[in-house]
Design an enzyme around this catalytic site. Structure first.
Site, PDB file in Angstrom:
ATOM      1  N   ASP A   1       0.833  -1.199   0.000  1.00  0.00           N
ATOM      2  CA  ASP A   1       0.000   0.000   0.000  1.00  0.00           C
ATOM      3  C   ASP A   1       0.865   1.244   0.000  1.00  0.00           C
ATOM      4  O   ASP A   1       2.063   1.185   0.180  1.00  0.00           O
ATOM      5  CB  ASP A   1      -0.850   0.037   1.274  1.00  0.00           C
TER       6      ASP A   1
ATOM      7  N   LYS B   1      -0.840   3.769  -4.841  1.00  0.00           N
ATOM      8  CA  LYS B   1      -0.688   5.064  -5.496  1.00  0.00           C
ATOM      9  C   LYS B   1      -0.450   4.812  -6.975  1.00  0.00           C
ATOM     10  O   LYS B   1       0.569   4.272  -7.373  1.00  0.00           O
ATOM     11  CB  LYS B   1       0.503   5.786  -4.880  1.00  0.00           C
TER      12      LYS B   1
ATOM     13  N   MET C   1      -9.084   6.781  10.562  1.00  0.00           N
ATOM     14  CA  MET C   1      -9.658   7.421   9.379  1.00  0.00           C
ATOM     15  C   MET C   1     -10.713   8.448   9.765  1.00  0.00           C
ATOM     16  O   MET C   1     -11.751   8.577   9.116  1.00  0.00           O
ATOM     17  CB  MET C   1     -10.272   6.362   8.445  1.00  0.00           C
TER      18      MET C   1
HETATM   19  N1  SAH Z   1      -4.978  -1.860   9.305  1.00  0.00           N
HETATM   20  C1  SAH Z   1      -4.513  -0.610   9.847  1.00  0.00           C
HETATM   21  C2  SAH Z   1      -5.541   0.501   9.745  1.00  0.00           C
HETATM   22  C3  SAH Z   1      -5.899   0.855   8.335  1.00  0.00           C
HETATM   23  S1  SAH Z   1      -6.951   2.229   8.234  1.00  0.00           S
HETATM   24  C4  SAH Z   1      -4.075  -0.821  11.286  1.00  0.00           C
HETATM   25  O1  SAH Z   1      -4.335  -1.860  11.879  1.00  0.00           O
HETATM   26  O2  SAH Z   1      -3.412   0.061  11.825  1.00  0.00           O
HETATM   27  C5  SAH Z   1      -5.810   3.551   8.053  1.00  0.00           C
HETATM   28  C6  SAH Z   1      -5.902   4.480   9.241  1.00  0.00           C
HETATM   29  O3  SAH Z   1      -5.083   3.988  10.288  1.00  0.00           O
HETATM   30  C7  SAH Z   1      -5.400   5.860   8.988  1.00  0.00           C
HETATM   31  O4  SAH Z   1      -6.375   6.663   8.374  1.00  0.00           O
HETATM   32  C8  SAH Z   1      -5.111   6.329  10.392  1.00  0.00           C
HETATM   33  O5  SAH Z   1      -6.290   6.659  11.084  1.00  0.00           O
HETATM   34  C9  SAH Z   1      -4.573   5.078  11.013  1.00  0.00           C
HETATM   35  N2  SAH Z   1      -3.112   5.029  10.899  1.00  0.00           N
HETATM   36  C10 SAH Z   1      -2.370   4.151  10.211  1.00  0.00           C
HETATM   37  N3  SAH Z   1      -1.057   4.408  10.353  1.00  0.00           N
HETATM   38  C11 SAH Z   1      -0.977   5.477  11.177  1.00  0.00           C
HETATM   39  C12 SAH Z   1       0.096   6.223  11.729  1.00  0.00           C
HETATM   40  N4  SAH Z   1       1.368   5.927  11.470  1.00  0.00           N
HETATM   41  N5  SAH Z   1      -0.190   7.252  12.548  1.00  0.00           N
HETATM   42  C13 SAH Z   1      -1.460   7.580  12.834  1.00  0.00           C
HETATM   43  N6  SAH Z   1      -2.496   6.908  12.344  1.00  0.00           N
HETATM   44  C14 SAH Z   1      -2.278   5.869  11.532  1.00  0.00           C
END
Ligand code: SAH
Length: 487
Positions: free
Chosen positions: A33, A55, A168
């Site tokens: 991703d 992307k 999100m």
């Molecule tokens: N599967 C992922 C979540 C995917 S949804 C997990 O378990 O973490 C993507 C969302 O995760 C982003 O919009 C944000 O809200 C959060 N996210 C992912 N990486 C992040 C990071 N480094 N810092 C803050 N939020 C993050």
């Protein structure tokens, strides 16, 4: 011939699981991703196919196509790693990918990951549960605000009074706050929003539920709502070089030690491999091999870099060939490279420069004596000239050459634009200076050099040198940078 749905963790490459690293290291194909950390992609074999489905011109690849791609590559008998941010089954649509693979009869394995829902608050010093403050936490997506039929039950969440972690949620933060307050959650409920959590770019905004709508916030962020958000057990953002961006220029093979040390101090490291280390041409390589086989004929072998040690020892093969030859090293880094091969340097000058080595070197006896100097193709003549002046017969052999590295790859897709502007650049040899300058990349405000010779080369290239390490080692360089920045 398995498709691995691997959780990459929230950003810090250290948060990949051991199993994840193992399957990555033997992947034929990596499907990743936008949020994937580049250094994790480097764990896959160089020849592995890397497919970015996050992307693309015209927006990200749709889920249907990703499912089809995984089925297709998996059916072709390849080991496929589907690398997903955080945990693959937490809002990652990993469940849909597993369904597609199951239906197509393609073997798959799920490698859970560290979810940002827990790890990002942890890096901001916020435990999602805490005795006396929260006995449960709910992870909810803010994305479905615009799909009323699948939207979360915010009233129920408000009533629970425990921790709410919103992923999100940046775009709909105002509406989310309103729903929760309408459900009875107090406007002064503490809120922390953490952007780019677990990465060197991490930043935390602390506000209240009533203030969330107006808070300045950009994705990707994890929003923590509840009493635990008042805790600030800071550690990550408190590290001495946190928020400082440092460019590390050296051969790709070598950068890791400096980079790792800087990262441990919290710095954001941008690695620009300015030089590559290669073998000498065949005739020189043959000469090196000949000299190496007869190393025991010399009175002294002098090393002026860790690279020379590595290349020469590979040519020597059996360390017993040294016989009674004594060994000199220009500085602690070179001596360490020898020590790693169970060779103890007989002479290491106090200051790690060629001039000091010559000064510390003994004068040849009446019979004279022979010195072997395996070194880079391009080097200063200080050592051979100086030793000859002290009565030694000096054989210089080429052990390696440094060549300009190919221009760096395009900025990794997940790197926030801020990362482009670094604060400090480190140079650990003259060749890193000339080659970096040759790449035509911007030079950050603070230029730090490992020693006076490198610094002089930098000045000759028109750079203003701000930091010259007193002790010409990686530790010395880092100490000097910290002093300069007052950290
Ligand atoms: N599967 C992922 C979540 C995917 S949804 C997990 O378990 O973490 C993507 C969302 O995760 C982003 O919009 C944000 O809200 C959060 N996210 C992912 N990486 C992040 C990071 N480094 N810092 C803050 N939020 C993050």
């Amino acid at each position: 011939m398995t498709v691995y749905l691997v959780g990459a963790g929230p950003g810090d490459p250290g948060l990949l699981t051991v199993r994840g690293a193992e399957v990555l290291s033997r992947a034929d194909v990596v499907v990743h991703d936008r949020l994937s950390e580049v250094s994790l992609l480097d764990l896959a074999p160089p020849e592995a196919e890397r497919i970015d489905v996050g992307k693309r011109p015209g927006g990200p690849v749709d889920q249907e196509s990703i499912n089809r791609l995984l089925v297709e590559k998996g059916s072709a008998g390849l080991d496929v790693v589907r690398l997903k941010g955080g945990d693959p089954f937490v809002f990652g649509r990993g469940g849909e990918e597993a369904q597609a693979l199951l239906e197509a009869g393609v073997p798959f394995e799920v490698v859970p990951g560290i979810t940002s829902a827990v790890a990002v608050p942890a890096y901001a010093g916020i435990p999602v549960t805490h005795r006396g403050l929260a006995t449960s936490f709910t992870v909810v997506t803010g994305h479905s605000r615009h799909e009323p039929e699948s939207d979360a039950d915010w009233d129920a969440l408000a009533r629970s009074g425990d921790t709410i972690v919103v992923l999100m949620g940046v775009a709909h933060r105002a509406a989310i706050a309103e729903s929760l307050m309408a459900g009875g959650l107090a406007g002064d409920t503490p809120v922390a929003a953490v952007r780019w959590g677990t990465r060197p770019e991490q930043s935390t905004v602390r506000t209240t539920l009533a203030g969330l709508g107006q808070a300045v916030l950009e994705p990707p962020a994890t929003i923590v709502i509840g009493q635990v958000a008042s805790l600030d057990l800071r550690w990550f953002e408190a590290r001495p070089l946190f928020g400082v961006r440092v460019v590390v220029t050296r051969a790709r093979e070598q950068a890791s030690e400096l980079s790792a040390a800087l990262r441990d101090l919290g710095a954001a490291v941008v690695e620009v491999p300015a030089i590559a280390i290669t073998d000498p041409p065949p005739d020189r390589l043959k000469l090196l091999a000949d000299k190496a086989q007869r190393v025991g004929d010399y009175d002294w072998v002098v090393f002026t870099s860790a690279n020379a040690v590595a290349r020469f020892m590979a040519a020597v093969g059996d360390a017993r060939r040294f016989g009674s030859a004594r060994i000199a090293a220009v500085g602690p880094g070179t001596a360490e490279a020898l020590a790693a091969r169970s060779l103890v340097a007989d002479l290491v000058p106090e200051r790690s420069v060629a001039e000091s080595l010559v000064e510390a070197f003994p004068v040849a006896g009446a019979e004279g004596g022979r010195v072997l100097l395996p070194r880079a193709a391009v080097a200063r003549e200080v050592v051979p000239d100086g030793l000859r002046a002290k009565g030694w017969e000096v054989d210089v052999v080429e052990a390696y050459r440094t060549v300009p590295a190919a221009p760096p790859r395009a900025a990794p897709p997940a790197t926030p634009p801020e990362a482009a502007a670094a604060d400090v650049i480190t140079f650990t040899s003259s060749s890193t200076v000339t080659n970096y300058v040759g790449l035509g990349l911007p030079v950050p405000p603070v230029v730090a050099c490992i020693g006076p010779v490198t610094a002089q080369t930098a000045r000759d290239c028109g750079l203003t040198v701000d930091v010259v390490a007193e002790e010409h080692t990686i530790e010395g360089l880092i100490a000097a940078v910290r002093r300069r920045l007052g950290r």
